[in-house]
Motif scaffolding. Structure first.
Motif, PDB file in Angstrom:
ATOM      1  N   GLU A  80       0.817  -1.214   0.000  1.00 41.50           N
ATOM      2  CA  GLU A  80       0.000   0.000   0.000  1.00 41.50           C
ATOM      3  C   GLU A  80       0.851   1.265   0.000  1.00 41.50           C
ATOM      4  O   GLU A  80       0.310   2.371   0.045  1.00 41.50           O
ATOM      5  CB  GLU A  80      -0.932   0.020   1.225  1.00 41.50           C
ATOM      6  CG  GLU A  80      -1.966  -1.088   1.257  1.00 41.50           C
ATOM      7  CD  GLU A  80      -1.355  -2.426   1.677  1.00 41.50           C
ATOM      8  OE1 GLU A  80      -0.295  -2.396   2.356  1.00 41.50           O
ATOM      9  OE2 GLU A  80      -1.918  -3.463   1.326  1.00 41.50           O
ATOM     10  N   GLY A  81       2.177   1.146  -0.024  1.00 40.69           N
ATOM     11  CA  GLY A  81       3.033   2.315  -0.052  1.00 40.69           C
ATOM     12  C   GLY A  81       2.903   3.061  -1.367  1.00 40.69           C
ATOM     13  O   GLY A  81       2.494   2.504  -2.392  1.00 40.69           O
ATOM     14  N   GLN A  82       3.277   4.335  -1.364  1.00 45.05           N
ATOM     15  CA  GLN A  82       3.131   5.168  -2.558  1.00 45.05           C
ATOM     16  C   GLN A  82       3.928   4.611  -3.737  1.00 45.05           C
ATOM     17  O   GLN A  82       3.431   4.533  -4.862  1.00 45.05           O
ATOM     18  CB  GLN A  82       3.578   6.588  -2.228  1.00 45.05           C
ATOM     19  CG  GLN A  82       3.191   7.632  -3.251  1.00 45.05           C
ATOM     20  CD  GLN A  82       3.630   9.019  -2.831  1.00 45.05           C
ATOM     21  OE1 GLN A  82       4.805   9.258  -2.594  1.00 45.05           O
ATOM     22  NE2 GLN A  82       2.676   9.937  -2.739  1.00 45.05           N
ATOM     23  N   VAL A  83       5.164   4.203  -3.489  1.00 46.18           N
ATOM     24  CA  VAL A  83       6.006   3.637  -4.547  1.00 46.18           C
ATOM     25  C   VAL A  83       5.438   2.311  -5.032  1.00 46.18           C
ATOM     26  O   VAL A  83       5.337   2.057  -6.242  1.00 46.18           O
ATOM     27  CB  VAL A  83       7.453   3.465  -4.048  1.00 46.18           C
ATOM     28  CG1 VAL A  83       8.292   2.697  -5.057  1.00 46.18           C
ATOM     29  CG2 VAL A  83       8.088   4.830  -3.763  1.00 46.18           C
ATOM     30  N   SER A  84       5.050   1.465  -4.083  1.00 47.26           N
ATOM     31  CA  SER A  84       4.500   0.154  -4.457  1.00 47.26           C
ATOM     32  C   SER A  84       3.215   0.294  -5.250  1.00 47.26           C
ATOM     33  O   SER A  84       2.962  -0.450  -6.207  1.00 47.26           O
ATOM     34  CB  SER A  84       4.253  -0.683  -3.192  1.00 47.26           C
ATOM     35  OG  SER A  84       5.455  -0.892  -2.479  1.00 47.26           O
ATOM     36  N   MET A  85       2.384   1.259  -4.866  1.00 39.90           N
ATOM     37  CA  MET A  85       1.125   1.476  -5.580  1.00 39.90           C
ATOM     38  C   MET A  85       1.370   1.906  -7.021  1.00 39.90           C
ATOM     39  O   MET A  85       0.703   1.445  -7.949  1.00 39.90           O
ATOM     40  CB  MET A  85       0.291   2.533  -4.858  1.00 39.90           C
ATOM     41  CG  MET A  85      -0.495   2.010  -3.670  1.00 39.90           C
ATOM     42  SD  MET A  85      -1.913   1.033  -4.217  1.00 39.90           S
ATOM     43  CE  MET A  85      -2.749   0.769  -2.658  1.00 39.90           C
ATOM     44  N   ALA A  86       2.334   2.803  -7.229  1.00 42.14           N
ATOM     45  CA  ALA A  86       2.640   3.258  -8.585  1.00 42.14           C
ATOM     46  C   ALA A  86       3.143   2.099  -9.440  1.00 42.14           C
ATOM     47  O   ALA A  86       2.766   1.965 -10.617  1.00 42.14           O
ATOM     48  CB  ALA A  86       3.669   4.379  -8.530  1.00 42.14           C
ATOM     49  N   ARG A  87       3.994   1.263  -8.850  1.00 43.98           N
ATOM     50  CA  ARG A  87       4.470   0.093  -9.593  1.00 43.98           C
ATOM     51  C   ARG A  87       3.324  -0.845  -9.939  1.00 43.98           C
ATOM     52  O   ARG A  87       3.252  -1.400 -11.048  1.00 43.98           O
ATOM     53  CB  ARG A  87       5.523  -0.643  -8.766  1.00 43.98           C
ATOM     54  CG  ARG A  87       6.852   0.107  -8.646  1.00 43.98           C
ATOM     55  CD  ARG A  87       7.767  -0.570  -7.657  1.00 43.98           C
ATOM     56  NE  ARG A  87       9.079   0.085  -7.612  1.00 43.98           N
ATOM     57  CZ  ARG A  87       9.976  -0.117  -6.658  1.00 43.98           C
ATOM     58  NH1 ARG A  87       9.714  -0.976  -5.666  1.00 43.98           N
ATOM     59  NH2 ARG A  87      11.133   0.516  -6.684  1.00 43.98           N
ATOM     60  N   ALA A  88       2.400  -1.032  -8.984  1.00 43.54           N
ATOM     61  CA  ALA A  88       1.260  -1.923  -9.215  1.00 43.54           C
ATOM     62  C   ALA A  88       0.342  -1.367 -10.302  1.00 43.54           C
ATOM     63  O   ALA A  88      -0.207  -2.125 -11.119  1.00 43.54           O
ATOM     64  CB  ALA A  88       0.491  -2.126  -7.918  1.00 43.54           C
ATOM     65  N   LEU A  89       0.194  -0.045 -10.331  1.00 40.64           N
ATOM     66  CA  LEU A  89      -0.631   0.561 -11.382  1.00 40.64           C
ATOM     67  C   LEU A  89      -0.033   0.307 -12.756  1.00 40.64           C
ATOM     68  O   LEU A  89      -0.753  -0.020 -13.707  1.00 40.64           O
ATOM     69  CB  LEU A  89      -0.770   2.060 -11.133  1.00 40.64           C
ATOM     70  CG  LEU A  89      -1.836   2.498 -10.139  1.00 40.64           C
ATOM     71  CD1 LEU A  89      -1.751   3.995  -9.885  1.00 40.64           C
ATOM     72  CD2 LEU A  89      -3.226   2.127 -10.639  1.00 40.64           C
ATOM     73  N   ASN A  90       1.270   0.459 -12.875  1.00 40.74           N
ATOM     74  CA  ASN A  90       1.923   0.191 -14.167  1.00 40.74           C
ATOM     75  C   ASN A  90       1.733  -1.260 -14.580  1.00 40.74           C
ATOM     76  O   ASN A  90       1.496  -1.562 -15.752  1.00 40.74           O
ATOM     77  CB  ASN A  90       3.405   0.540 -14.087  1.00 40.74           C
ATOM     78  CG  ASN A  90       3.654   2.039 -14.161  1.00 40.74           C
ATOM     79  OD1 ASN A  90       2.789   2.798 -14.593  1.00 40.74           O
ATOM     80  ND2 ASN A  90       4.833   2.459 -13.751  1.00 40.74           N
ATOM     81  N   ALA A  91       1.841  -2.158 -13.603  1.00 44.65           N
ATOM     82  CA  ALA A  91       1.619  -3.571 -13.911  1.00 44.65           C
ATOM     83  C   ALA A  91       0.171  -3.820 -14.309  1.00 44.65           C
ATOM     84  O   ALA A  91      -0.121  -4.680 -15.157  1.00 44.65           O
ATOM     85  CB  ALA A  91       1.991  -4.428 -12.700  1.00 44.65           C
TER      86      ALA A  91
END
Length: 332
Positions: free
Chosen positions: A236-247
């Motif tokens: 749920e971290g900001q960086v992790s969320m951005a990576r998940a969105l790209n995926a």
């Protein structure tokens, strides 16, 4: 310059552009041209300089003066000089007299949420050098939603062969990028689903209007999350969320087979995000990327458009006895 005459003609343009924009202007010299001779036209009226009418210079102009503080010099360079040079190129329209009718054309529309004007000249010139006449539609600043939803919009009247969606996460969902805010895990998850649903809705709108060839930019992962190292330790971290969105953008290609992902995150990572991004420039003129990276940005985009415009070739390399070998070209 391709010949001796070009040195004279472009040299005059170089003087005029330098005086107008306050920039140094240089030639890339090729030995075969520099060490050659030719008959040239020296008519003083051959080059007619036209100054831009769509660009207003700041008070005092853009040239050097005394005293001249370093901060004032930087402001003129970042905020004015490069854009003045681009305005000169537009005013002169140096390709206007070239016969482009024999070149295959390609109609590309760009919808964007930020200032992306510097890419215009990169795309047009490099397409021309590649043998394609690029007809470019650049949507108004941050008006992508209106262009997509309005069936009578300028986008659909343009009738593009492909659409490039360059929308940043910062404008699409500010709460996911807010360094000061602290949304809950549930809020971040909900916002992420909304982003993917929104993007899917754009693609459905374009498909309903008969536009299937879409190039979709993914999102830049923050170089530093709002919570520092903790941002990478949970999903749920900001960086992790951005990576998940790209995926999450990639599976959209199953529903929309003609969709292509423009990997902005990979491009910025290859160049270096500290070099790629310009926070001060972003805050001043909503242009988040340094001017020096637009040639690379444009070239990456043209890799997609070349494929869409049919400029791809398959090559079979045989040795002298007709054998087709595996491996890579140039292998010893």
């Amino acid at each position: 310059p391709a010949n001796v005459q070009d040195y004279l003609d472009f040299g005059l343009h170089g003087y005029a552009m330098s005086r107008y924009a306050g920039l140094w202007v240089a030639f890339k010299c090729v030995t075969d041209v520099v060490e050659s001779g030719a008959s040239v036209i020296v008519d003083p009226d051959r080059v007619q300089v036209k100054l831009p009418t769509d660009f207003t210079l700041p008070p005092g102009g853009l040239n050097i003066r005394w005293p001249d503080g370093i901060l004032e010099q930087e402001t003129r360079l970042l905020d004015w000089k490069v854009y003045a040079a681009l305005a000169y190129v537009r005013a002169m329209d140096l390709l206007a007299e070239a016969d482009l009718t024999a070149l295959p054309s390609f109609r590309l529309a760009i919808l964007r949420s930020f200032t992306i004007e510097p890419i215009r000249e990169v795309l047009i010139v490099r397409s021309f050098l590649a043998g394609v006449r690029l007809d470019l539609f650049l949507g108004e600043f941050n008006q992508y939603q209106q262009e997509l939803l309005d069936p009578t919009s300028s986008l659909y009247r343009f009738k593009p062969e492909a659409v490039f969606l360059a929308v940043r996460l910062e404008e699409l969902c500010p709460s996911l990028c807010d360094a000061c805010g602290r949304p809950t895990t549930e809020e971040r998850t909900r916002h992420s689903h909304e982003v993917l649903e929104t993007v899917s809705g754009w693609l459905e709108q374009l498909h309903a209007r008969g536009i299937d060839e879409v190039i979709l930019s993914n999102f830049l992962v923050p170089a530093a999350g709002a919570e520092g190292l903790a941002d990478t330790q949970t999903a749920e971290g900001q960086v992790s969320m951005a990576r998940a969105l790209n995926a999450g953008l990639v599976p959209l290609r199953e529903r929309f087979p003609h969709l292509r992902i423009f990997d902005l995150e990979h491009l910025a990572g290859a160049i270096g995000k500290r070099i790629f991004c310009a926070p001060l420039q972003d805050s001043r003129m909503a242009n988040p990327y340094r001017l020096s990276v637009y040639p690379s940005y444009g070239e990456r985009l043209l890799l997609h458009t070349r494929l869409l415009s049919g400029m791809r070739r398959k090559c079979l390399v045989l040795d002298l006895d007709g054998t087709l070998w595996g491996g890579v070209l140039g292998e010893e």
